[in-house]
Design a protein around this motif. Structure first.
Motif, PDB file in Angstrom:
ATOM      1  N   GLU A 231       0.859  -1.340   0.268  1.00 50.53           N
ATOM      2  CA  GLU A 231       0.312   0.252   0.204  1.00 50.53           C
ATOM      3  C   GLU A 231       0.732   1.101   0.246  1.00 50.53           C
ATOM      4  N   SER A 232       0.818   1.992  -0.863  1.00 50.98           N
ATOM      5  CA  SER A 232       1.006   3.698  -0.828  1.00 50.98           C
ATOM      6  C   SER A 232       0.909   5.034  -1.446  1.00 50.98           C
ATOM      7  N   LEU A 233       1.497   5.704  -1.762  1.00 53.70           N
ATOM      8  CA  LEU A 233       0.482   6.961  -2.193  1.00 53.70           C
ATOM      9  C   LEU A 233      -0.600   6.259  -3.032  1.00 53.70           C
ATOM     10  N   VAL A 234       0.003   5.563  -4.171  1.00 54.33           N
ATOM     11  CA  VAL A 234      -0.380   5.223  -5.725  1.00 54.33           C
ATOM     12  C   VAL A 234      -0.934   3.642  -5.785  1.00 54.33           C
ATOM     13  N   PHE A 235      -0.388   3.133  -5.162  1.00 55.73           N
ATOM     14  CA  PHE A 235      -1.129   1.165  -5.071  1.00 55.73           C
ATOM     15  C   PHE A 235      -2.465   1.459  -3.996  1.00 55.73           C
ATOM     16  N   LYS A 236      -3.295   1.457  -4.422  1.00 54.81           N
ATOM     17  CA  LYS A 236      -4.201   1.660  -2.790  1.00 54.81           C
ATOM     18  C   LYS A 236      -5.284  -0.248  -3.539  1.00 54.81           C
ATOM     19  N   LYS A 237      -4.556  -1.637  -2.265  1.00 53.36           N
ATOM     20  CA  LYS A 237      -5.443  -2.650  -3.332  1.00 53.36           C
ATOM     21  C   LYS A 237      -6.900  -2.604  -3.112  1.00 53.36           C
ATOM     22  N   SER A 238      -7.531  -1.823  -2.331  1.00 57.90           N
ATOM     23  CA  SER A 238      -8.930  -1.649  -2.223  1.00 57.90           C
ATOM     24  C   SER A 238      -9.654  -1.218  -3.912  1.00 57.90           C
ATOM     25  N   GLN A 239      -8.834  -0.089  -4.294  1.00 59.39           N
ATOM     26  CA  GLN A 239      -9.835   0.138  -5.694  1.00 59.39           C
ATOM     27  C   GLN A 239      -8.791  -0.108  -6.875  1.00 59.39           C
ATOM     28  N   ILE A 240      -8.758  -1.746  -6.768  1.00 57.63           N
ATOM     29  CA  ILE A 240      -7.809  -1.884  -7.767  1.00 57.63           C
ATOM     30  C   ILE A 240      -8.683  -3.417  -8.583  1.00 57.63           C
ATOM     31  N   LEU A 241      -8.529  -3.407  -9.711  1.00 55.45           N
ATOM     32  CA  LEU A 241      -9.740  -4.749 -10.026  1.00 55.45           C
ATOM     33  C   LEU A 241      -8.313  -5.148 -11.295  1.00 55.45           C
ATOM     34  N   PHE A 242      -8.070  -6.038 -10.523  1.00 59.42           N
ATOM     35  CA  PHE A 242      -6.698  -6.826 -11.762  1.00 59.42           C
ATOM     36  C   PHE A 242      -7.481  -7.320 -12.904  1.00 59.42           C
ATOM     37  N   GLY A 243      -7.066  -6.685 -14.005  1.00 57.66           N
ATOM     38  CA  GLY A 243      -8.090  -7.513 -15.785  1.00 57.66           C
ATOM     39  C   GLY A 243      -8.545  -6.723 -16.818  1.00 57.66           C
ATOM     40  N   LEU A 244      -9.003  -5.735 -15.772  1.00 58.53           N
ATOM     41  CA  LEU A 244     -10.660  -4.170 -15.647  1.00 58.53           C
ATOM     42  C   LEU A 244      -9.872  -3.866 -16.794  1.00 58.53           C
ATOM     43  N   GLN A 245      -8.874  -3.490 -17.165  1.00 55.20           N
ATOM     44  CA  GLN A 245      -8.145  -2.539 -17.837  1.00 55.20           C
ATOM     45  C   GLN A 245      -7.927  -3.110 -19.540  1.00 55.20           C
ATOM     46  N   GLN A 246      -7.616  -4.668 -19.535  1.00 54.16           N
ATOM     47  CA  GLN A 246      -7.297  -5.552 -20.934  1.00 54.16           C
ATOM     48  C   GLN A 246      -9.227  -5.860 -20.777  1.00 54.16           C
ATOM     49  N   ASN A 247      -9.694  -6.528 -20.026  1.00 54.54           N
ATOM     50  CA  ASN A 247     -11.110  -6.524 -19.916  1.00 54.54           C
ATOM     51  C   ASN A 247     -12.079  -6.236 -19.991  1.00 54.54           C
ATOM     52  N   LEU A 248     -11.521  -4.450 -20.464  1.00 55.82           N
ATOM     53  CA  LEU A 248     -13.109  -3.813 -19.953  1.00 55.82           C
ATOM     54  C   LEU A 248     -13.856  -4.051 -21.287  1.00 55.82           C
ATOM     55  N   GLU A 249     -13.391  -3.760 -22.489  1.00 57.64           N
ATOM     56  CA  GLU A 249     -14.419  -4.068 -23.860  1.00 57.64           C
ATOM     57  C   GLU A 249     -15.634  -5.269 -24.186  1.00 57.64           C
ATOM     58  N   PHE A 250     -14.810  -6.564 -23.745  1.00 52.43           N
ATOM     59  CA  PHE A 250     -15.278  -7.041 -23.824  1.00 52.43           C
ATOM     60  C   PHE A 250     -16.952  -7.482 -22.400  1.00 52.43           C
ATOM     61  N   ILE A 251     -16.249  -6.876 -20.963  1.00 52.52           N
ATOM     62  CA  ILE A 251     -16.683  -7.155 -20.029  1.00 52.52           C
ATOM     63  C   ILE A 251     -18.554  -6.167 -20.379  1.00 52.52           C
ATOM     64  N   ARG A 252     -18.190  -4.584 -20.637  1.00 49.69           N
ATOM     65  CA  ARG A 252     -18.642  -4.155 -21.559  1.00 49.69           C
ATOM     66  C   ARG A 252     -20.267  -5.042 -22.430  1.00 49.69           C
ATOM     67  N   LYS A 253     -19.569  -5.059 -23.126  1.00 49.98           N
ATOM     68  CA  LYS A 253     -20.064  -5.824 -24.336  1.00 49.98           C
ATOM     69  C   LYS A 253     -20.891  -6.943 -23.826  1.00 49.98           C
ATOM     70  N   GLU A 254     -20.500  -7.752 -23.054  1.00 49.63           N
ATOM     71  CA  GLU A 254     -21.110  -9.048 -22.505  1.00 49.63           C
ATOM     72  C   GLU A 254     -22.518  -8.556 -21.556  1.00 49.63           C
ATOM     73  N   LYS A 255     -21.604  -7.722 -20.234  1.00 49.27           N
ATOM     74  CA  LYS A 255     -22.518  -7.004 -19.246  1.00 49.27           C
ATOM     75  C   LYS A 255     -22.668  -8.040 -18.194  1.00 49.27           C
ATOM     76  N   GLN A 256     -21.044  -8.910 -17.811  1.00 46.04           N
ATOM     77  CA  GLN A 256     -21.254  -9.914 -17.095  1.00 46.04           C
ATOM     78  C   GLN A 256     -20.090  -9.699 -16.766  1.00 46.04           C
ATOM     79  N   LEU A 257     -19.464 -10.784 -15.554  1.00 45.16           N
ATOM     80  CA  LEU A 257     -17.961 -10.004 -15.316  1.00 45.16           C
ATOM     81  C   LEU A 257     -18.027 -11.590 -14.079  1.00 45.16           C
TER      82      LEU A 257
END
Length: 586
Positions: A231-257
C-alpha cells in the motif's frame, strides 16, 4: 479515507467508486436510462428534446445542446454556483469521504506523477527483459500462456536490482525518487534490494488506467511464491481490479463479470476466450470494488478457489455485501470442484466446462440461507430458535428497506420448509413417514399438490388460497394459472397433476413422492387438517412481515387519526399471528 496527503484525482476516484453519477445528478434532473447512459433535459439551458447525457462507467456528464460537461465536481460548481473548494466540500459530505485541501496538495500531486512515471518506465524495462530470460519464458509457456496473453497483460521479468536502478538512472530519475516507488526495499542490514528481483512481473492498473504497482511470481526458491506492491500513495489494493483494463471492452459488451482470486486465474481464463474476469488480488472485496463491478454487471459471479479457504472467503463476502444491496443488484457464487482454482480447472477442461459451472452457480440469497443453517448444531427447539435470531441479524445488515423486506420473506419461508423437512408430522393418532429425499420448497409444493389432488380445497378455502403469495417464482406462476383456470372452468382437465407428466416430469415426480410420504397415510379429516396447517405455514411469514412494516409506519406517522387506523390493523394482524402460532392441529 482521503487526507491532506492525497490529490484531487484520488478524491475523484474514490467518489466515483462510491457514488453513481446518475444517482447524484438524478437529485436535480429527471433522468431516463437509455442504453449505457442516462438521458434528461439539460439543467443549464432550455430545451424540449433531452440532450443531457450521464455515463456512469466514465463518471462523466455531457450536453449535446449547450456543450456543458465534466465530472461530479464540474456539475456541482455549475449547478450550485459553488467555488471549486465549496464543490469539493459538498461532494465529500454527500459521499461520506473526508477531504482536506491545503498547500501541500500540489507538491503531493507532483511527487505522485514522478512515482507513476518511474513505474511506467520500469514496466517497459521488465517487458524487454522477459525476452532475454529463457527461464521466465519457459515458465510462462509451461502455464499455457502464448504471446497474445503475454503482450495483452504486459507480462515482464525483473532482473538484478542493479540493472533496474542503472536503467532508471539513465532515464533521468533521481535515486531518492526510485527508492520511494516500492521497487526497492531495505533488508536487515539497511541495504536496498529489488522487491521483484528474479520474478515474473504483472503490472497492475488502477481504475484511471494508471500503472500503480506490480504482482510478482518467483522463479527461484522463495518462502513467498507470489507478492504484490505494498500500500502506498498510488497503490491502493481496495481500489484495484486486476484485468479490468484489459477486459473492459468485452465486459461492457457481455455485461457479465467473473471475480477470481489471482492474476494467473484472470490470464488463464483470457487464454481460453473468457475475457471478462477480474481479480481483487486476494479473497477480500471492498465496497469500492463491489460498486465498480456493479457498474458493469448487475449480478457478477464470484469464482474463488474450490478449497476450504476459498469457500470460507466467499461466505465472508456474501455477508459483507448485504449492507450494500440495492434492488436489481446482487452476486452469484461459482464453486469449482475438487479443490481446484480456475487456472488448474482449465488445464484439464474446456471453456464450455467452465461456463457450465456458471450455469450451476448459487444465488446470494441461497448462500446466505446455507450460512444460517450452519449455525444450527442439532434439530432441538433451542437450536432451531437460533434461526430467527440469525435471520434478524441478516435483515439488520441490509440498509435498503425493500431488499430487506424481500430477504425477510425469503428466509422465513426457507426456515419453515427446513423445519418441516427435519420433523415428522404428528397429529392426534397419526404419524407421517419421515421424508428421505429433502425436496426444496416442500410446503409450497405440498400446497400445489393438494389443491390439484382435491379441487374441493379450491372451493372451501378459496379466499385463503387467493391471499397466499408463494416465494418460489415458478410455483407462484403455476398457482396463478391454477386459480385462473378454476375461476374460468372448475371442471377443467388442466386441474390435474397428470398434466405435469409431459411438461415438467421432475415436478410430477416430486408431487408423487410428497403424496407417498405425506398424504397417503392420512385418513378422514386428517388431510383437511393437514392442508389448513400448510396454509398457516405459508401465511405466517407474510403476516409477520406486514406487521413489522405497519409498526414502522406507526412510529413514523404524525397524523394521530391515521396512526389510530394503523394501530387497529396492527392489532388485528397480531391477533391472527397469535392464533396461528398457538393453534394446535385440530
Amino acid at each position: 479515507m482521503i487526507d491532506q496527503k492525497s490529490s484531487i484525482n484520488n478524491f475523484l476516484n474514490e467518489v466515483n467508486m462510491k457514488v453513481r453519477l446518475s444517482d447524484f445528478i438524478g437529485q436535480y434532473v429527471d433522468l431516463v436510462e437509455k442504453g449505457n447512459s442516462f438521458v434528461g433535459r439539460c439543467p443549464f439551458h432550455n430545451e424540449k428534446t433531452p440532450s443531457f447525457n450521464v455515463n456512469n462507467e466514465k463518471s462523466l456528464f455531457y450536453c449535446f445542446g449547450c456543450k456543458a460537461g465534466g465530472n461530479i465536481l464540474n456539475f456541482t460548481t455549475k449547478y450550485k454556483n459553488f467555488t471549486f473548494l465549496e464543490a469539493v466540500d459538498y461532494v465529500s459530505k454527500y459521499a461520506g469521504i473526508s477531504f482536506i485541501v491545503d498547500k501541500k496538495t500540489r507538491k503531493v500531486t507532483t511527487h505522485e506523477k514522478i512515482i507513476l512515471e518511474i513505474l511506467k518506465k520500469a514496466n517497459n524495462f521488465f517487458q524487454s527483459n522477459l525476452q532475454d530470460s529463457s527461464e521466465a519464458l519457459n515458465y510462462l509457456r509451461s502455464r499455457g500462456l502464448k504471446n497474445d496473453e503475454i503482450k495483452t497483460f504486459n507480462i515482464g521479468f525483473c532482473p538484478e536490482e542493479r540493472l533496474l536502478i542503472n536503467y532508471l538512472k539513465e532515464k533521468g530519475f533521481e535515486p531518492e525518487d526510485i527508492k520511494k516507488t516500492d521497487l526497492l526495499i531495505k533488508n536487515k542490514n539497511n541495504e536496498f534490494f529489488g522487491r521483484f528481483r528474479k520474478r515474473i512481473t504483472f503490472p497492475i492498473f488502477d481504475f484511471s488506467n494508471n500503472l500503480v504497482g506490480f504482482g510478482g511470481r518467483s522463479l527461484i526458491e522463495s518462502k513467498i511464491k507470489y507478492i504484490n506492491s505494498q500500500e502506498s500513495l498510488v497503490f491502493k489494493k481496495s481500489q484495484i481490479l486486476f484485468g479490468l483494463q484489459q477486459n473492459l471492452e468485452f465486459i461492457r459488451k457481455e455485461k457479465q463479470l467473473f471475480l477470481v482470486e489471482g492474476y494467473m486465474d484472470v490470464i488463464k481464463l483470457y487464454s481460453y476466450g473468457i475475457k471478462n474476469a477480474v481479480s481483487p488480488l486476494g479473497t477480500t472485496l471492498s465496497e469500492i470494488q463491489l460498486r465498480k463491478m456493479w457498474n458493469y454487471s448487475e449480478v457478477p459471479f464470484i469464482c474463488f478457489d474450490g478449497d476450504d479457504a476459498g469457500i470460507s472467503a466467499s461466505k465472508k463476502i456474501a455477508v459483507k455485501i448485504l449492507k450494500f444491496l440495492k434492488p436489481g443488484k446482487s452476486i452469484k457464487f461459482i464453486t469449482i470442484p475438487e479443490n481446484a482454482d480456475p487456472d488448474l480447472f482449465l488445464e484439464n477442461k474446456t471453456k464450455i466446462d467452465f461456463l457450465n459451472l456458471r450455469n450451476q452457480s448459487i444465488d446470494l440469497s441461497n448462500l446466505i440461507w446455507e450460512i444460517v443453517k450452519e449455525s444450527i448444531k442439532t434439530d432441538t427447539p433451542e437450536f432451531l430458535a437460533i434461526i430467527d435470531e440469525k435471520i434478524k441479524n441478516i435483515i439488520d445488515k441490509i440498509e435498503d428497506r425493500n431488499v430487506s423486506s424481500e430477504y425477510f420473506k425469503f428466509l422465513k419461508a426457507k426456515k419453515d420448509s427446513y423445519i418441516w423437512n427435519i420433523n415428522k408430522i404428528q397429529s392426534g393418532n397419526y404419524k407421517l413417514k419421515k421424508v428421505v429425499n429433502v425436496i426444496e420448497n416442500t410446503n409450497e409444493k405440498l400446497f400445489i399438490s393438494m389443491i390439484l389432488l382435491d379441487k374441493n380445497y379450491l372451493t372451501e378455502f378459496h379466499e385463503e388460497i387467493f391471499d397466499i403469495r408463494l416465494v418460489e417464482v415458478n410455483l407462484r406462476e403455476e398457482l396463478q394459472k391454477i386459480l385462473k383456470t378454476f375461476n374460468e372452468n372448475p371442471n377443467s382437465t388442466l386441474l390435474n397433476i397428470e398434466k405435469f407428466k409431459e411438461t415438467n416430469f421432475k415436478f410430477y415426480q416430486e408431487i408423487l413422492d410428497l403424496k407417498r410420504t405425506h398424504l397417503d397415510s392420512l385418513v378422514g379429516d386428517e388431510k383437511k387438517i393437514f392442508f389448513k396447517q400448510i396454509l398457516n405455514n405459508l401465511r405466517l411469514p407474510v403476516l409477520i412481515n406486514e406487521r413489522e412494516l405497519i409498526q414502522k409506519e406507526i412510529v413514523e406517522e404524525k397524523n394521530s387519526l391515521i396512526s389510530e387506523n394503523l394501530l387497529k390493523k396492527y392489532t388485528r394482524i397480531s391477533e391472527e399471528i397469535r392464533v396461528i402460532q398457538n393453534k394446535d392441529i385440530e
